[in-house]
Design a protein around this motif. Structure first.
Motif, short mmCIF file in Angstrom:
data_model
loop_
_atom_site.label_atom_id
_atom_site.label_comp_id
_atom_site.label_asym_id
_atom_site.label_seq_id
_atom_site.Cartn_x
_atom_site.Cartn_y
_atom_site.Cartn_z
N ALA A 24 -12.72 15.62 1.44
CA ALA A 24 -14.04 15.33 1.07
C ALA A 24 -14.46 16.17 -0.32
O ALA A 24 -14.87 15.71 -1.09
N ALA A 25 -13.75 17.53 -0.17
CA ALA A 25 -14.13 18.41 -1.20
C ALA A 25 -13.25 18.11 -2.57
O ALA A 25 -13.62 18.07 -3.88
N HIS A 26 -11.85 17.71 -2.46
CA HIS A 26 -10.96 17.79 -3.51
C HIS A 26 -10.20 16.46 -3.68
O HIS A 26 -9.72 16.34 -4.62
N GLY A 27 -10.52 15.46 -2.89
CA GLY A 27 -9.68 14.20 -2.82
C GLY A 27 -8.43 14.25 -2.64
O GLY A 27 -7.85 15.25 -1.92
N TYR A 28 -7.44 13.33 -2.97
CA TYR A 28 -6.00 13.36 -2.67
C TYR A 28 -5.33 13.61 -3.60
O TYR A 28 -5.66 13.44 -4.81
N HIS A 29 -4.24 14.39 -3.29
CA HIS A 29 -2.99 14.70 -4.42
C HIS A 29 -1.80 14.17 -3.80
O HIS A 29 -1.07 15.11 -3.09
N PRO A 30 -1.57 13.02 -3.78
CA PRO A 30 -0.39 12.41 -3.13
C PRO A 30 0.98 12.87 -3.63
O PRO A 30 1.22 13.08 -4.63
N LEU B 223 2.87 7.35 -4.76
CA LEU B 223 4.17 8.00 -3.96
C LEU B 223 5.42 7.38 -4.81
O LEU B 223 6.55 8.03 -4.64
N HIS B 224 5.10 6.13 -5.16
CA HIS B 224 6.62 5.33 -5.98
C HIS B 224 7.32 5.11 -4.63
O HIS B 224 8.68 5.05 -4.90
N ASP B 225 6.80 4.84 -3.59
CA ASP B 225 7.45 4.85 -2.29
C ASP B 225 6.69 4.19 -1.17
O ASP B 225 5.86 4.85 -0.74
N PHE B 226 6.92 2.76 -0.79
CA PHE B 226 6.01 2.16 -0.13
C PHE B 226 6.20 2.52 1.48
O PHE B 226 5.58 1.98 2.26
N THR B 227 7.12 3.23 1.96
CA THR B 227 7.37 3.83 2.86
C THR B 227 6.97 5.24 3.22
O THR B 227 7.29 5.97 4.10
N GLY B 228 6.25 5.75 1.97
CA GLY B 228 5.91 7.10 1.87
C GLY B 228 5.12 7.62 2.89
O GLY B 228 5.43 9.01 3.35
#
Length: 444
Positions: A117-123, A300-305
């Protein structure tokens, strides 16, 4: 007026008009037409709101009051146990600690939701030196976006901190879920009393403390139960949209998606009403879950990531029940040699697991609709056939609201006072098995 009348003083008051004495009769102030129309419209809206409130109170007042009372008792017991223990003072805020006992309700997964909620995602998929079963750093992408998104929105609108906003979202969602459990049970059983009791029973489900914590289960259950209700009511567009939203809340939405899609196909096959609704529900239901996993795949450049992270970062994977079997064996024999042993929490999970076959058979005996069967059995299969911390079985079972239906029918045979007393007692006990045992003696 004649002079004779003036001289004799015999003039009556009826004969004396304001025109005769030059006095203008006062008049009521006139309201502009536009203002008068706006005033009447406001009164109409207020009347409608009052009427809606009265109807809502008559329909949902009893189940929501019972649910709230039972949950409040459980919460108070949990907080008192945490205060007696005092371990929250020495635990880190991320892992069951805080300045006050109630801060524990925002720890563990709650910490991750607040971080998103605070920072979002960093995949990212970041390998690390092996630490037990973990070979990859944990990442916030494991936590689906709808709940933290609502936390952020409520925080910005209300000015509450992220913890307060998360608690508010969960508590409101829990009441929405309780209302849905009542409505669904009433529709299936034809008994209002059974519906009220089902709502109260959900308040004492295993791991019920997470309903009023910074966890996504309450929101997920609210969306799932109303999606199922919409399927039963043949409101396919609503069912499709709500199921889409569950897919943005938790990965376990896959079983609800399967149930809604099967129900839509059955409606098409049976030619029930217009065909556009079931078609929409069939295609809309998987969009939330599929959309989030697809976005992650691109990031992630990986669809199973996502599944790689679950396996290597959280030790969650599909193992055909090997971990569950070893955990049950270890608990029964008193050997805590299985993955992530937390004896007290695990014993609660074992008790839950032993009750499940009975509850499932009682539910199937009622011949519930396909959507409920697929959702319930599919979720149980995911729980038992997956490797995870055994004690978390309680939390994963908590959204299985259909299991409350046969219990509510059985409880209906008691008098009103007896049923309420029993639920309040269970509410107090749930403060331990549904709260303290998982938040302080294990990992929720």
């Amino acid at each position: 007026m004649s002079t004779d009348e003036l001289s004799t003083g015999e003039l009556s008051t009826d004969e004396l008009s304001t025109d005769d004495v030059g006095v203008t009769e006062p008049t009521e102030p006139t309201e502009p037409v536009g203002a008068r129309g706006a005033h009447r419209a406001a009164e109409t809206r207020a009347d409608r709101l009052r009427a809606f409130g009265a109807r809502f109170g008559r329909r949902f007042g009893a189940p929501l009051a019972l649910y709230g009372a039972v949950k409040l008792v459980g919460l108070l017991v949990l907080l008192r146990l945490l205060a007696y223990s005092g371990t929250y003072r020495t635990n880190t805020p991320r892992y069951g600690g805080g300045a006050k006992p109630w801060d524990v309700l925002g720890s563990w997964d709650g910490w991750w939701y607040q971080d998103v909620a605070a920072h979002g995602y960093h995949p990212a998929l970041t390998p690390m030196a092996p630490l037990g079963p973990f070979t990859m750093e944990q990442n916030s992408i494991a936590f689906f976006p709808l709940y933290p998104g609502l936390i952020r929105l409520v925080s910005e609108v209300t000015g509450l901190g992220l913890y307060g906003a998360g608690m508010l979202v969960s508590v409101v969602a829990s009441f929405v879920a309780a209302a849905g459990i009542f409505a669904l049970t009433e529709r299936l059983t034809g008994s209002r009393r059974a519906g009220v009791l089902a709502a109260g029973l959900w308040a004492v489900f295993p791991a019920s403390a997470v309903q009023w914590s910074v966890y996504s289960e309450a929101l997920f259950t609210a969306l799932a139960v109303w999606a199922c209700y919409a399927v039963l009511a043949r409101r396919w567009y609503t069912a499709g949209l709500l199921t889409l939203a569950t897919g943005l809340t938790r990965p376990s939405a896959v079983t609800l998606i399967a149930g809604v899609c099967l129900a839509a196909l059955l409606a098409l096959w049976r030619r029930e009403g217009k065909q556009g609704g079931p078609v929409f529900a069939f295609f809309a239901a998987p969009l939330g879950l599929g959309g989030y996993l697809t976005w992650l795949g691109f990031q992630l450049h990986d669809f199973t990531g996502y599944f790689t992270l679950q396996r290597q970062g959280w030790a969650h994977s599909f193992d055909w029940g090997a971990n569950a079997f070893k955990s049950v064996q270890g608990l029964l024999l008193g050997r805590y040699d299985y993955l992530f042993p937390y004896p007290t929490e695990d014993l609660v999970g074992l008790a839950v697991l032993m009750c499940l076959p009975v509850l499932v058979l009682l539910l199937l005996r009622l011949r519930p609709p396909a959507v409920l069967v697929v959702y319930t059995l599919g979720t149980l299969a995911m729980i038992i056939l997956s490797q995870q911390m055994f004690g978390t079985i309680s939390r994963f079972v908590m959204p299985l609201f259909p299991l409350a239906i046969p219990l509510a029918l059985a409880l209906r045979r008691m008098s009103r006072g007896q049923a309420i007393a029993l639920l309040l007692i269970l509410g107090a006990i749930s403060g331990w098995y549904g709260g303290y045992a998982i938040f302080n003696l294990g990992v929720p």
